[in-house]
Design a protein around this motif. Structure first.
Motif, PDB file in Angstrom:
ATOM      1  N   ARG A 150       0.833  -1.213   0.000  1.00 43.39           N
ATOM      2  CA  ARG A 150       0.000   0.000   0.000  1.00 43.39           C
ATOM      3  C   ARG A 150       0.864   1.258   0.000  1.00 43.39           C
ATOM      4  O   ARG A 150       0.626   2.201  -0.755  1.00 43.39           O
ATOM      5  CB  ARG A 150      -0.929   0.003   1.212  1.00 43.39           C
ATOM      6  N   VAL A 151       1.862   1.258   0.883  1.00 44.57           N
ATOM      7  CA  VAL A 151       2.706   2.445   0.991  1.00 44.57           C
ATOM      8  C   VAL A 151       3.569   2.616  -0.254  1.00 44.57           C
ATOM      9  O   VAL A 151       3.738   3.724  -0.764  1.00 44.57           O
ATOM     10  CB  VAL A 151       3.590   2.380   2.257  1.00 44.57           C
ATOM     11  N   CYS A 152       4.117   1.514  -0.763  1.00 43.39           N
ATOM     12  CA  CYS A 152       4.939   1.584  -1.978  1.00 43.39           C
ATOM     13  C   CYS A 152       4.134   2.090  -3.171  1.00 43.39           C
ATOM     14  O   CYS A 152       4.653   2.803  -4.026  1.00 43.39           O
ATOM     15  CB  CYS A 152       5.544   0.215  -2.300  1.00 43.39           C
ATOM     16  N   SER A 153       2.865   1.725  -3.203  1.00 43.76           N
ATOM     17  CA  SER A 153       1.998   2.195  -4.288  1.00 43.76           C
ATOM     18  C   SER A 153       1.839   3.712  -4.224  1.00 43.76           C
ATOM     19  O   SER A 153       1.889   4.403  -5.257  1.00 43.76           O
ATOM     20  CB  SER A 153       0.634   1.515  -4.194  1.00 43.76           C
ATOM     21  N   MET A 154       1.667   4.227  -3.024  1.00 43.38           N
ATOM     22  CA  MET A 154       1.525   5.677  -2.863  1.00 43.38           C
ATOM     23  C   MET A 154       2.815   6.412  -3.188  1.00 43.38           C
ATOM     24  O   MET A 154       2.800   7.553  -3.651  1.00 43.38           O
ATOM     25  CB  MET A 154       1.071   6.004  -1.431  1.00 43.38           C
ATOM     26  N   LEU A 155       3.955   5.765  -2.933  1.00 43.24           N
ATOM     27  CA  LEU A 155       5.254   6.396  -3.166  1.00 43.24           C
ATOM     28  C   LEU A 155       5.826   6.073  -4.545  1.00 43.24           C
ATOM     29  O   LEU A 155       6.975   6.412  -4.818  1.00 43.24           O
ATOM     30  CB  LEU A 155       6.240   5.945  -2.077  1.00 43.24           C
ATOM     31  N   ASP A 156       5.031   5.412  -5.370  1.00 42.46           N
ATOM     32  CA  ASP A 156       5.453   5.032  -6.721  1.00 42.46           C
ATOM     33  C   ASP A 156       6.697   4.137  -6.682  1.00 42.46           C
ATOM     34  O   ASP A 156       7.662   4.339  -7.438  1.00 42.46           O
ATOM     35  CB  ASP A 156       5.719   6.285  -7.571  1.00 42.46           C
ATOM     36  N   ARG A 157       6.660   3.111  -5.814  1.00 39.12           N
ATOM     37  CA  ARG A 157       7.775   2.168  -5.695  1.00 39.12           C
ATOM     38  C   ARG A 157       7.321   0.740  -5.996  1.00 39.12           C
ATOM     39  O   ARG A 157       7.874  -0.218  -5.478  1.00 39.12           O
ATOM     40  CB  ARG A 157       8.362   2.214  -4.282  1.00 39.12           C
ATOM     41  N   SER A 158       6.324   0.601  -6.834  1.00 48.01           N
ATOM     42  CA  SER A 158       5.749  -0.721  -7.099  1.00 48.01           C
ATOM     43  C   SER A 158       6.763  -1.674  -7.725  1.00 48.01           C
ATOM     44  O   SER A 158       6.763  -2.873  -7.439  1.00 48.01           O
ATOM     45  CB  SER A 158       4.513  -0.590  -8.005  1.00 48.01           C
ATOM     46  N   THR A 159       7.650  -1.156  -8.580  1.00 43.71           N
ATOM     47  CA  THR A 159       8.652  -2.015  -9.223  1.00 43.71           C
ATOM     48  C   THR A 159       9.592  -2.611  -8.179  1.00 43.71           C
ATOM     49  O   THR A 159       9.899  -3.811  -8.197  1.00 43.71           O
ATOM     50  CB  THR A 159       9.453  -1.213 -10.263  1.00 43.71           C
ATOM     51  N   LEU A 160      10.064  -1.770  -7.263  1.00 46.88           N
ATOM     52  CA  LEU A 160      10.946  -2.249  -6.202  1.00 46.88           C
ATOM     53  C   LEU A 160      10.224  -3.225  -5.288  1.00 46.88           C
ATOM     54  O   LEU A 160      10.789  -4.246  -4.867  1.00 46.88           O
ATOM     55  CB  LEU A 160      11.476  -1.068  -5.383  1.00 46.88           C
ATOM     56  N   PHE A 161       8.942  -2.945  -5.010  1.00 43.73           N
ATOM     57  CA  PHE A 161       8.158  -3.846  -4.163  1.00 43.73           C
ATOM     58  C   PHE A 161       8.124  -5.250  -4.762  1.00 43.73           C
ATOM     59  O   PHE A 161       8.378  -6.241  -4.057  1.00 43.73           O
ATOM     60  CB  PHE A 161       6.734  -3.314  -4.004  1.00 43.73           C
ATOM     61  N   TYR A 162       7.821  -5.362  -6.054  1.00 44.10           N
ATOM     62  CA  TYR A 162       7.716  -6.675  -6.671  1.00 44.10           C
ATOM     63  C   TYR A 162       9.072  -7.374  -6.707  1.00 44.10           C
ATOM     64  O   TYR A 162       9.172  -8.594  -6.517  1.00 44.10           O
ATOM     65  CB  TYR A 162       7.151  -6.564  -8.085  1.00 44.10           C
ATOM     66  N   GLU A 163      10.137  -6.610  -6.931  1.00 45.68           N
ATOM     67  CA  GLU A 163      11.471  -7.194  -6.982  1.00 45.68           C
ATOM     68  C   GLU A 163      11.825  -7.841  -5.639  1.00 45.68           C
ATOM     69  O   GLU A 163      12.438  -8.908  -5.590  1.00 45.68           O
ATOM     70  CB  GLU A 163      12.498  -6.116  -7.334  1.00 45.68           C
ATOM     71  N   ILE A 164      11.427  -7.192  -4.554  1.00 43.99           N
ATOM     72  CA  ILE A 164      11.715  -7.724  -3.213  1.00 43.99           C
ATOM     73  C   ILE A 164      10.836  -8.923  -2.900  1.00 43.99           C
ATOM     74  O   ILE A 164      11.309  -9.962  -2.416  1.00 43.99           O
ATOM     75  CB  ILE A 164      11.519  -6.629  -2.145  1.00 43.99           C
ATOM     76  N   TRP A 165       9.543  -8.802  -3.181  1.00 42.00           N
ATOM     77  CA  TRP A 165       8.568  -9.780  -2.693  1.00 42.00           C
ATOM     78  C   TRP A 165       8.257 -10.924  -3.661  1.00 42.00           C
ATOM     79  O   TRP A 165       7.521 -11.851  -3.307  1.00 42.00           O
ATOM     80  CB  TRP A 165       7.267  -9.068  -2.324  1.00 42.00           C
ATOM     81  N   GLU A 166       8.800 -10.904  -4.860  1.00 44.93           N
ATOM     82  CA  GLU A 166       8.518 -11.959  -5.833  1.00 44.93           C
ATOM     83  C   GLU A 166       8.777 -13.363  -5.285  1.00 44.93           C
ATOM     84  O   GLU A 166       7.931 -14.270  -5.445  1.00 44.93           O
ATOM     85  CB  GLU A 166       9.334 -11.730  -7.107  1.00 44.93           C
ATOM     86  N   PRO A 167       9.914 -13.633  -4.607  1.00 42.11           N
ATOM     87  CA  PRO A 167      10.134 -14.987  -4.066  1.00 42.11           C
ATOM     88  C   PRO A 167       9.070 -15.401  -3.043  1.00 42.11           C
ATOM     89  O   PRO A 167       8.685 -16.578  -3.000  1.00 42.11           O
ATOM     90  CB  PRO A 167      11.519 -14.893  -3.413  1.00 42.11           C
ATOM     91  N   TRP A 168       8.608 -14.462  -2.239  1.00 41.69           N
ATOM     92  CA  TRP A 168       7.580 -14.812  -1.237  1.00 41.69           C
ATOM     93  C   TRP A 168       6.239 -15.093  -1.915  1.00 41.69           C
ATOM     94  O   TRP A 168       5.514 -16.019  -1.520  1.00 41.69           O
ATOM     95  CB  TRP A 168       7.431 -13.681  -0.217  1.00 41.69           C
ATOM     96  N   LEU A 169       5.905 -14.301  -2.928  1.00 40.30           N
ATOM     97  CA  LEU A 169       4.661 -14.531  -3.660  1.00 40.30           C
ATOM     98  C   LEU A 169       4.649 -15.926  -4.279  1.00 40.30           C
ATOM     99  O   LEU A 169       3.641 -16.640  -4.230  1.00 40.30           O
ATOM    100  CB  LEU A 169       4.500 -13.459  -4.744  1.00 40.30           C
ATOM    101  N   LYS A 170       5.794 -16.335  -4.865  1.00 44.00           N
ATOM    102  CA  LYS A 170       5.874 -17.665  -5.465  1.00 44.00           C
ATOM    103  C   LYS A 170       5.797 -18.752  -4.407  1.00 44.00           C
ATOM    104  O   LYS A 170       5.142 -19.776  -4.595  1.00 44.00           O
ATOM    105  CB  LYS A 170       7.174 -17.777  -6.265  1.00 44.00           C
ATOM    106  N   TYR A 171       6.475 -18.548  -3.276  1.00 38.45           N
ATOM    107  CA  TYR A 171       6.479 -19.540  -2.201  1.00 38.45           C
ATOM    108  C   TYR A 171       5.063 -19.756  -1.651  1.00 38.45           C
ATOM    109  O   TYR A 171       4.656 -20.890  -1.387  1.00 38.45           O
ATOM    110  CB  TYR A 171       7.410 -19.069  -1.085  1.00 38.45           C
TER     111      TYR A 171
END
Length: 367
Positions: free
Chosen positions: A339-360
Protein backbone atom coordinates in the motif's frame (compact mmCIF):
# COMPACT_ATOMS: atom_id res chain seq x y z
CA UNK A 1 7.34 14.07 19.93
CA UNK A 2 5.47 11.57 17.77
CA UNK A 3 6.63 9.72 14.69
CA UNK A 4 3.58 10.81 12.74
CA UNK A 5 1.20 13.74 13.02
CA UNK A 6 -1.66 11.29 13.53
CA UNK A 7 -1.82 10.62 17.26
CA UNK A 8 -1.28 6.87 17.96
CA UNK A 9 -3.95 5.11 20.03
CA UNK A 10 -1.44 3.83 22.59
CA UNK A 11 -0.75 7.40 23.72
CA UNK A 12 -4.39 7.92 24.70
CA UNK A 13 -4.35 4.62 26.59
CA UNK A 14 -1.18 5.48 28.52
CA UNK A 15 -2.35 9.00 29.33
CA UNK A 16 -5.59 7.79 30.90
CA UNK A 17 -3.59 7.25 34.10
CA UNK A 18 -2.16 10.78 33.91
CA UNK A 19 -5.12 13.08 33.14
CA UNK A 20 -3.18 16.28 33.88
CA UNK A 21 0.09 15.30 32.18
CA UNK A 22 0.98 14.19 28.68
CA UNK A 23 3.69 11.61 27.99
CA UNK A 24 5.81 14.50 26.76
CA UNK A 25 5.32 16.24 30.12
CA UNK A 26 6.41 13.07 31.95
CA UNK A 27 9.69 13.00 30.02
CA UNK A 28 10.77 16.53 30.82
CA UNK A 29 9.22 17.30 34.21
CA UNK A 30 10.86 16.71 37.58
CA UNK A 31 10.72 13.08 38.66
CA UNK A 32 8.94 13.99 41.90
CA UNK A 33 6.13 15.64 39.89
CA UNK A 34 5.22 12.40 38.12
CA UNK A 35 2.22 10.37 39.31
CA UNK A 36 3.09 7.52 41.64
CA UNK A 37 0.94 5.07 39.64
CA UNK A 38 1.77 4.49 35.98
CA UNK A 39 1.43 1.52 33.64
CA UNK A 40 4.33 -0.98 33.93
CA UNK A 41 5.57 -0.25 30.41
CA UNK A 42 5.50 3.53 30.82
CA UNK A 43 7.07 3.32 34.27
CA UNK A 44 9.94 1.16 32.99
CA UNK A 45 10.43 3.41 29.96
CA UNK A 46 10.80 6.43 32.25
CA UNK A 47 13.30 4.57 34.46
CA UNK A 48 15.43 3.89 31.36
CA UNK A 49 14.99 7.49 30.20
CA UNK A 50 16.06 8.92 33.58
CA UNK A 51 19.21 6.82 33.56
CA UNK A 52 20.03 7.67 29.95
CA UNK A 53 19.40 11.42 30.19
CA UNK A 54 21.65 11.73 33.24
CA UNK A 55 24.47 9.49 32.02
CA UNK A 56 24.57 11.00 28.53
CA UNK A 57 23.81 14.66 29.40
CA UNK A 58 20.75 14.81 27.17
CA UNK A 59 18.95 17.52 29.17
CA UNK A 60 20.33 21.00 29.78
CA UNK A 61 20.03 23.07 32.94
CA UNK A 62 16.48 24.17 33.71
CA UNK A 63 14.77 21.46 31.63
CA UNK A 64 13.91 23.87 28.77
CA UNK A 65 11.52 21.42 27.07
CA UNK A 66 9.36 21.02 30.18
CA UNK A 67 6.00 22.78 30.16
CA UNK A 68 5.93 26.21 31.76
CA UNK A 69 2.38 25.39 32.81
CA UNK A 70 3.70 22.53 34.95
CA UNK A 71 6.15 24.83 36.78
CA UNK A 72 4.67 25.27 40.29
CA UNK A 73 6.33 28.67 40.77
CA UNK A 74 4.47 29.96 37.71
CA UNK A 75 1.18 28.09 37.83
CA UNK A 76 0.52 29.16 41.43
CA UNK A 77 0.31 32.76 40.21
CA UNK A 78 -1.99 32.40 37.21
CA UNK A 79 -4.95 30.55 35.74
CA UNK A 80 -3.23 28.29 33.23
CA UNK A 81 -6.48 27.61 31.35
CA UNK A 82 -6.49 31.28 30.25
CA UNK A 83 -3.28 30.73 28.23
CA UNK A 84 -4.99 28.79 25.43
CA UNK A 85 -3.57 31.00 22.65
CA UNK A 86 -0.03 30.35 23.84
CA UNK A 87 -0.58 26.61 24.13
CA UNK A 88 -2.16 26.41 20.69
CA UNK A 89 0.88 28.19 19.21
CA UNK A 90 3.19 25.62 20.80
CA UNK A 91 4.50 28.16 23.31
CA UNK A 92 4.24 25.99 26.38
CA UNK A 93 7.86 24.84 26.67
CA UNK A 94 10.02 26.97 28.95
CA UNK A 95 12.84 27.10 26.42
CA UNK A 96 10.61 28.77 23.81
CA UNK A 97 10.88 32.04 25.79
CA UNK A 98 14.69 32.24 25.70
CA UNK A 99 17.55 32.90 23.33
CA UNK A 100 21.21 32.35 24.13
CA UNK A 101 21.36 35.86 25.57
CA UNK A 102 18.27 35.76 27.77
CA UNK A 103 14.44 36.05 27.69
CA UNK A 104 12.95 36.93 24.31
CA UNK A 105 11.32 40.38 24.02
CA UNK A 106 7.70 40.94 23.13
CA UNK A 107 8.63 42.19 19.65
CA UNK A 108 9.89 38.70 18.81
CA UNK A 109 6.43 37.22 19.35
CA UNK A 110 4.76 40.09 17.49
CA UNK A 111 6.98 39.63 14.44
CA UNK A 112 7.00 35.83 14.42
CA UNK A 113 3.49 34.96 15.59
CA UNK A 114 1.45 38.15 15.37
CA UNK A 115 0.96 38.46 19.11
CA UNK A 116 -2.53 40.00 19.53
CA UNK A 117 -3.16 42.91 21.85
CA UNK A 118 -5.44 40.74 24.00
CA UNK A 119 -2.47 38.49 24.90
CA UNK A 120 0.00 41.21 25.93
CA UNK A 121 -0.88 40.90 29.62
CA UNK A 122 -0.27 37.16 29.40
CA UNK A 123 3.07 37.87 27.74
CA UNK A 124 4.04 40.15 30.62
CA UNK A 125 3.36 37.32 33.08
CA UNK A 126 5.34 34.83 31.02
CA UNK A 127 8.22 37.24 30.46
CA UNK A 128 8.45 38.12 34.16
CA UNK A 129 8.66 34.43 35.05
CA UNK A 130 11.29 33.80 32.36
CA UNK A 131 13.32 36.75 33.63
CA UNK A 132 13.19 35.43 37.20
CA UNK A 133 14.50 32.05 36.03
CA UNK A 134 17.30 33.74 34.09
CA UNK A 135 18.25 36.08 36.94
CA UNK A 136 18.37 33.13 39.35
CA UNK A 137 20.61 31.19 36.92
CA UNK A 138 18.05 28.37 36.89
CA UNK A 139 18.03 27.90 33.11
CA UNK A 140 20.46 27.91 30.21
CA UNK A 141 19.67 29.48 26.86
CA UNK A 142 21.31 26.54 25.10
CA UNK A 143 19.67 23.24 24.14
CA UNK A 144 21.53 19.96 23.94
CA UNK A 145 21.62 18.39 20.42
CA UNK A 146 19.04 15.86 21.59
CA UNK A 147 16.72 18.59 22.91
CA UNK A 148 17.10 20.55 19.67
CA UNK A 149 15.83 17.58 17.67
CA UNK A 150 12.92 16.96 20.05
CA UNK A 151 12.00 20.65 19.94
CA UNK A 152 11.23 20.56 16.23
CA UNK A 153 7.54 20.97 15.49
CA UNK A 154 7.98 19.47 12.02
CA UNK A 155 8.83 15.77 12.18
CA UNK A 156 11.26 15.07 9.37
CA UNK A 157 12.11 11.77 7.76
CA UNK A 158 15.24 10.31 9.30
CA UNK A 159 14.92 12.06 12.67
CA UNK A 160 15.09 8.81 14.62
CA UNK A 161 18.34 7.82 12.90
CA UNK A 162 19.83 11.27 13.51
CA UNK A 163 18.93 11.15 17.20
CA UNK A 164 20.28 7.61 17.56
CA UNK A 165 23.53 8.63 15.84
CA UNK A 166 23.90 11.64 18.13
CA UNK A 167 23.42 9.41 21.18
CA UNK A 168 26.07 7.00 19.94
CA UNK A 169 28.46 9.80 19.00
CA UNK A 170 29.73 10.20 22.55
CA UNK A 171 31.48 6.80 22.23
CA UNK A 172 29.48 5.46 25.16
CA UNK A 173 27.47 2.33 24.58
CA UNK A 174 23.87 2.64 25.71
CA UNK A 175 22.49 0.34 28.44
CA UNK A 176 20.51 -1.82 26.02
CA UNK A 177 23.61 -2.35 23.88
CA UNK A 178 25.63 -3.55 26.85
CA UNK A 179 22.81 -5.85 27.97
CA UNK A 180 22.60 -7.46 24.51
CA UNK A 181 26.36 -7.91 24.37
CA UNK A 182 26.38 -9.67 27.74
CA UNK A 183 23.65 -12.09 26.70
CA UNK A 184 25.03 -12.72 23.22
CA UNK A 185 28.64 -12.90 24.44
CA UNK A 186 29.47 -10.34 21.79
CA UNK A 187 31.44 -7.11 21.67
CA UNK A 188 30.25 -4.88 18.85
CA UNK A 189 31.73 -1.53 17.93
CA UNK A 190 29.38 1.43 18.07
CA UNK A 191 29.61 1.59 14.29
CA UNK A 192 28.26 -1.97 14.10
CA UNK A 193 25.36 -1.06 16.36
CA UNK A 194 24.56 1.98 14.27
CA UNK A 195 24.73 0.03 10.99
CA UNK A 196 22.38 -2.71 12.24
CA UNK A 197 19.98 -0.19 13.76
CA UNK A 198 19.96 1.93 10.61
CA UNK A 199 19.39 -1.17 8.48
CA UNK A 200 16.36 -2.06 10.60
CA UNK A 201 14.87 1.43 10.42
CA UNK A 202 15.52 2.22 6.77
CA UNK A 203 14.28 -1.17 5.68
CA UNK A 204 10.63 -0.26 6.24
CA UNK A 205 8.17 2.33 5.07
CA UNK A 206 5.41 1.22 7.48
CA UNK A 207 5.78 2.92 10.86
CA UNK A 208 4.39 0.01 12.91
CA UNK A 209 7.16 -2.27 11.60
CA UNK A 210 9.81 0.30 12.49
CA UNK A 211 8.32 0.38 15.99
CA UNK A 212 8.56 -3.41 16.28
CA UNK A 213 12.29 -3.31 15.47
CA UNK A 214 12.98 -0.43 17.85
CA UNK A 215 11.26 -2.34 20.67
CA UNK A 216 13.59 -5.29 20.16
CA UNK A 217 16.73 -3.17 20.00
CA UNK A 218 15.88 -1.24 23.17
CA UNK A 219 14.73 -4.37 25.04
CA UNK A 220 11.30 -2.86 25.62
CA UNK A 221 9.61 -6.21 26.35
CA UNK A 222 8.78 -7.09 29.96
CA UNK A 223 10.35 -10.54 30.25
CA UNK A 224 10.13 -12.39 33.61
CA UNK A 225 13.61 -11.36 34.76
CA UNK A 226 12.79 -7.68 34.20
CA UNK A 227 9.39 -8.02 35.87
CA UNK A 228 11.02 -9.66 38.88
CA UNK A 229 13.37 -6.69 39.24
CA UNK A 230 10.36 -4.36 39.20
CA UNK A 231 8.11 -6.52 41.39
CA UNK A 232 10.17 -8.76 43.74
CA UNK A 233 7.23 -11.09 44.42
CA UNK A 234 7.09 -12.00 40.71
CA UNK A 235 8.86 -15.16 39.50
CA UNK A 236 11.92 -14.65 37.31
CA UNK A 237 11.51 -18.06 35.65
CA UNK A 238 10.39 -18.52 32.07
CA UNK A 239 6.62 -18.30 31.82
CA UNK A 240 6.56 -21.24 29.39
CA UNK A 241 7.29 -23.49 32.39
CA UNK A 242 10.63 -24.76 31.12
CA UNK A 243 12.24 -23.77 34.47
CA UNK A 244 14.83 -21.59 32.72
CA UNK A 245 15.69 -18.06 33.84
CA UNK A 246 13.38 -15.69 31.98
CA UNK A 247 16.01 -13.38 30.48
CA UNK A 248 15.54 -11.54 27.19
CA UNK A 249 17.70 -13.97 25.23
CA UNK A 250 16.01 -17.00 26.82
CA UNK A 251 12.44 -15.84 26.11
CA UNK A 252 13.23 -14.88 22.53
CA UNK A 253 15.76 -17.50 21.52
CA UNK A 254 17.08 -20.09 23.99
CA UNK A 255 13.84 -21.48 25.47
CA UNK A 256 13.65 -25.14 24.35
CA UNK A 257 9.92 -24.77 23.65
CA UNK A 258 10.54 -22.30 20.82
CA UNK A 259 13.72 -23.73 19.30
CA UNK A 260 11.63 -25.76 16.86
CA UNK A 261 9.87 -22.57 15.79
CA UNK A 262 13.13 -20.84 14.90
CA UNK A 263 14.33 -23.96 13.04
CA UNK A 264 11.22 -23.69 10.85
CA UNK A 265 11.71 -19.94 10.33
CA UNK A 266 15.28 -20.38 9.10
CA UNK A 267 14.15 -23.28 6.91
CA UNK A 268 11.53 -21.01 5.32
CA UNK A 269 14.21 -18.38 4.66
CA UNK A 270 16.29 -21.04 2.90
CA UNK A 271 13.39 -22.24 0.78
CA UNK A 272 12.26 -18.70 -0.18
CA UNK A 273 15.62 -17.01 -0.80
CA UNK A 274 18.03 -19.90 -1.33
CA UNK A 275 20.22 -18.60 1.54
CA UNK A 276 21.26 -21.25 4.05
CA UNK A 277 21.85 -18.90 6.98
CA UNK A 278 23.61 -19.85 10.18
CA UNK A 279 21.00 -19.93 12.94
CA UNK A 280 22.05 -16.99 15.06
CA UNK A 281 20.09 -14.82 17.54
CA UNK A 282 21.97 -11.84 16.13
CA UNK A 283 20.29 -12.39 12.76
CA UNK A 284 16.93 -13.48 14.14
CA UNK A 285 16.52 -10.73 16.75
CA UNK A 286 18.78 -7.82 15.82
CA UNK A 287 18.95 -8.01 12.02
CA UNK A 288 22.69 -8.67 12.20
CA UNK A 289 25.03 -8.67 9.25
CA UNK A 290 24.12 -11.18 6.55
CA UNK A 291 26.45 -12.83 4.03
CA UNK A 292 27.19 -11.21 0.67
CA UNK A 293 23.75 -11.37 -0.93
CA UNK A 294 21.73 -8.96 -3.02
CA UNK A 295 20.08 -5.96 -1.40
CA UNK A 296 16.55 -7.11 -2.26
CA UNK A 297 17.18 -10.58 -0.80
CA UNK A 298 18.58 -9.02 2.36
CA UNK A 299 15.47 -6.85 2.59
CA UNK A 300 13.11 -9.83 2.21
CA UNK A 301 14.96 -11.69 5.00
CA UNK A 302 14.52 -8.61 7.19
CA UNK A 303 10.77 -8.70 6.55
CA UNK A 304 10.55 -12.43 7.32
CA UNK A 305 12.48 -12.11 10.59
CA UNK A 306 10.34 -9.16 11.65
CA UNK A 307 7.21 -11.19 10.98
CA UNK A 308 8.67 -14.08 12.97
CA UNK A 309 9.33 -11.83 15.98
CA UNK A 310 5.88 -10.23 15.85
CA UNK A 311 4.37 -13.73 15.77
CA UNK A 312 6.43 -14.79 18.77
CA UNK A 313 5.36 -11.69 20.70
CA UNK A 314 1.71 -12.49 19.95
CA UNK A 315 2.19 -16.00 21.39
CA UNK A 316 4.15 -14.60 24.34
CA UNK A 317 3.26 -17.19 26.98
CA UNK A 318 2.34 -20.14 24.79
CA UNK A 319 4.49 -23.24 24.64
CA UNK A 320 3.98 -23.56 20.88
CA UNK A 321 4.11 -20.92 18.17
CA UNK A 322 2.13 -21.32 14.95
CA UNK A 323 4.29 -21.25 11.83
CA UNK A 324 1.09 -20.80 9.80
CA UNK A 325 0.36 -17.62 11.74
CA UNK A 326 3.92 -16.49 11.07
CA UNK A 327 3.42 -16.93 7.31
CA UNK A 328 0.18 -14.95 7.49
CA UNK A 329 1.96 -12.21 9.42
CA UNK A 330 4.71 -11.95 6.78
CA UNK A 331 2.00 -11.76 4.11
CA UNK A 332 0.28 -9.04 6.14
CA UNK A 333 3.58 -7.13 6.23
CA UNK A 334 3.80 -7.51 2.47
CA UNK A 335 0.30 -6.05 2.03
CA UNK A 336 1.11 -3.08 4.29
CA UNK A 337 4.32 -2.36 2.40
CA UNK A 338 2.50 -2.71 -0.93
CA UNK A 339 0.00 0.00 0.00
CA UNK A 340 2.71 2.45 0.99
CA UNK A 341 4.94 1.58 -1.98
CA UNK A 342 2.00 2.20 -4.29
CA UNK A 343 1.53 5.68 -2.86
CA UNK A 344 5.25 6.40 -3.17
CA UNK A 345 5.45 5.03 -6.72
CA UNK A 346 7.77 2.17 -5.70
CA UNK A 347 5.75 -0.72 -7.10
CA UNK A 348 8.65 -2.01 -9.22
CA UNK A 349 10.95 -2.25 -6.20
CA UNK A 350 8.16 -3.85 -4.16
CA UNK A 351 7.72 -6.67 -6.67
CA UNK A 352 11.47 -7.19 -6.98
CA UNK A 353 11.72 -7.72 -3.21
CA UNK A 354 8.57 -9.78 -2.69
CA UNK A 355 8.52 -11.96 -5.83
CA UNK A 356 10.13 -14.99 -4.07
CA UNK A 357 7.58 -14.81 -1.24
CA UNK A 358 4.66 -14.53 -3.66
CA UNK A 359 5.87 -17.67 -5.46
CA UNK A 360 6.48 -19.54 -2.20
CA UNK A 361 2.97 -18.74 -0.94
CA UNK A 362 1.33 -19.24 -4.37
CA UNK A 363 -0.09 -15.73 -4.35
CA UNK A 364 -0.70 -14.10 -7.76
CA UNK A 365 0.74 -10.62 -8.08
CA UNK A 366 -1.75 -7.85 -8.81
CA UNK A 367 -0.20 -4.37 -9.23
Amino acid sequence: MYLKHDRPDWIDIEEQATPNLTIEDLMWCLTKKRPSILSPTLSQALVLWDSLKNNSSLVSRGRPLSSIFQDPSFVSKIDKDSFKWWHDKGLYRIGRFFSHSGPLPGQHFIDKLGLPVSEKLKFSQLHDHAQSLWDSDLISGFLTPYESKCDQDLIRKGNISVIYKSLAANNTKLPHMLAWERELNNDWDLSDWYKNYTRSIKGFVNISLIEANVKMYTRWYLVPLKLASMYPSTSSLCFRNCQGLGSMIHIWWECPKIRGYWNKVFNIVRRVTGCNLHQSPTIALLNGMLPQISKVTRQLILYIMTGARITLAAAWKKSTVSILYMKRKVTWIMEQEKRVCSMLDRSTLFYEIWEPWLKYMGIPYTP
